[in-house]
Design a protein around this motif. Sequence first.
Motif, mmCIF file in Angstrom:
data_model
loop_
_atom_site.group_PDB
_atom_site.id
_atom_site.type_symbol
_atom_site.label_atom_id
_atom_site.label_comp_id
_atom_site.label_asym_id
_atom_site.label_seq_id
_atom_site.Cartn_x
_atom_site.Cartn_y
_atom_site.Cartn_z
ATOM 1 N N ILE A 43 0.824 -1.215 0.000
ATOM 2 C CA ILE A 43 0.000 0.000 0.000
ATOM 3 C C ILE A 43 0.857 1.262 0.000
ATOM 4 O O ILE A 43 0.550 2.233 -0.700
ATOM 5 N N ILE A 44 1.946 1.270 0.761
ATOM 6 C CA ILE A 44 2.775 2.483 0.871
ATOM 7 C C ILE A 44 3.857 2.557 -0.194
ATOM 8 O O ILE A 44 4.630 3.522 -0.227
ATOM 9 N N SER A 45 3.912 1.563 -1.077
ATOM 10 C CA SER A 45 4.928 1.563 -2.125
ATOM 11 C C SER A 45 4.733 2.754 -3.071
ATOM 12 O O SER A 45 3.615 3.088 -3.464
ATOM 13 N N ASP A 46 5.833 3.384 -3.458
ATOM 14 C CA ASP A 46 5.770 4.537 -4.363
ATOM 15 C C ASP A 46 5.306 4.157 -5.760
ATOM 16 O O ASP A 46 4.843 5.021 -6.515
ATOM 17 N N PRO A 63 -2.399 6.098 -7.463
ATOM 18 C CA PRO A 63 -3.368 6.593 -6.470
ATOM 19 C C PRO A 63 -4.660 5.797 -6.425
ATOM 20 O O PRO A 63 -5.158 5.476 -5.333
ATOM 21 N N ARG A 64 -5.205 5.475 -7.570
ATOM 22 C CA ARG A 64 -6.462 4.722 -7.594
ATOM 23 C C ARG A 64 -6.270 3.326 -7.013
ATOM 24 O O ARG A 64 -7.093 2.847 -6.227
ATOM 25 N N GLN A 106 -7.898 1.496 -3.553
ATOM 26 C CA GLN A 106 -8.561 0.191 -3.617
ATOM 27 C C GLN A 106 -7.907 -0.810 -2.664
ATOM 28 O O GLN A 106 -8.603 -1.619 -2.033
ATOM 29 N N LEU A 107 -6.595 -0.737 -2.565
ATOM 30 C CA LEU A 107 -5.883 -1.604 -1.623
ATOM 31 C C LEU A 107 -6.253 -1.265 -0.181
ATOM 32 O O LEU A 107 -6.401 -2.160 0.655
ATOM 33 N N LEU A 108 -6.409 0.022 0.104
ATOM 34 C CA LEU A 108 -6.832 0.434 1.438
ATOM 35 C C LEU A 108 -8.249 -0.030 1.738
ATOM 36 O O LEU A 108 -8.548 -0.456 2.861
ATOM 37 N N LEU A 133 -2.717 8.857 5.464
ATOM 38 C CA LEU A 133 -1.552 8.162 4.886
ATOM 39 C C LEU A 133 -0.302 8.337 5.746
ATOM 40 O O LEU A 133 0.513 7.430 5.865
ATOM 41 N N TRP A 134 -0.169 9.530 6.352
ATOM 42 C CA TRP A 134 0.982 9.746 7.223
ATOM 43 C C TRP A 134 0.902 8.827 8.438
ATOM 44 O O TRP A 134 1.895 8.190 8.811
ATOM 45 N N GLU A 135 -0.263 8.763 9.077
ATOM 46 C CA GLU A 135 -0.450 7.902 10.250
ATOM 47 C C GLU A 135 -0.317 6.433 9.862
ATOM 48 O O GLU A 135 0.224 5.622 10.616
ATOM 49 N N PHE A 136 -0.818 6.089 8.672
ATOM 50 C CA PHE A 136 -0.754 4.705 8.206
ATOM 51 C C PHE A 136 0.700 4.247 8.091
ATOM 52 O O PHE A 136 1.060 3.160 8.544
ATOM 53 N N LYS A 137 1.539 5.100 7.499
ATOM 54 C CA LYS A 137 2.932 4.723 7.254
ATOM 55 C C LYS A 137 3.806 4.881 8.491
ATOM 56 O O LYS A 137 4.625 4.003 8.796
#
Length: 277
Positions: free
Chosen positions: A56-59, A63-64, A68-70, A119-123
Amino acid sequence: MEIDIVKYLPVATAILSVTLGYMFGIRTKKNDRLVQFTQENMKEVFSPMYHEMRKIISDSVKPRDREQLLDAFFEKYLANNTSIYKLGNLELVDTFYELSENYRQFKLLRDEGLWKEILWEFKNTLYYKVKEGYRNSTNLLYREFKWQQYIQTKPYWKRFYFESMKFLFETVKGINVISALLVYFSGFFKLLGRGLFPKDFWLFSLMLLGLSLFASLILIMPNIQYITLTSNSKDSFSRKVMKKHFPNILAKWDGLFLKKDYTTVPKMYEKRLFEEE
């Protein structure tokens, strides 16, 4: 000042026996249960969750696809049959549920500021803690895996030697801790003027600590293979020491003997600019 070592031996022996008995005996059942639970947690939640989050956090994820992964991630671990509780960490579980609630709000509002916060909290919070748990679980389960593979290929007399050296090394490490505690408490009560310990017991404890530390140093060499194989690190024990205390020498050594040869590496696929994905 001379110390009557014989006088203090019964006291020290009793303390050492009780403590070592706890370390090597009573804790065995708890450790067995811990390993059993860790195996289950690793298979059902830590490993799949960690690798899903890495993706999920891979560069490289669009975005879409990331959203969907989230969606799939939170749907999976919020289901009725979720295994999220097997993380075994209430702080980590609470972090997950707080983040899932924020993500639910984002799906309703589509707010970019909320998205960045999620996303910041997720990573930096959830992923960091899951990664830490994953690595700790791996280390617990496989810390002695390479060591056992190594000694099982040896003749029985070598296995006996290696296991004996390992036992002595681990025992002396335990004695180091106990001796340090004896020095601390006997010295503390001596400063307070309390007669909890015999007279001069502090000096005896200090002598015991010095002897056990000296024994540890002696036992490092016959246990260098055990220390290296149980480190679960890319660097060996000797490389860690060199990297910490002699980094310049290690860099020169690597430059002389660890040169990378890229001539045999397969060529990269040269993707065309307008090529369909």
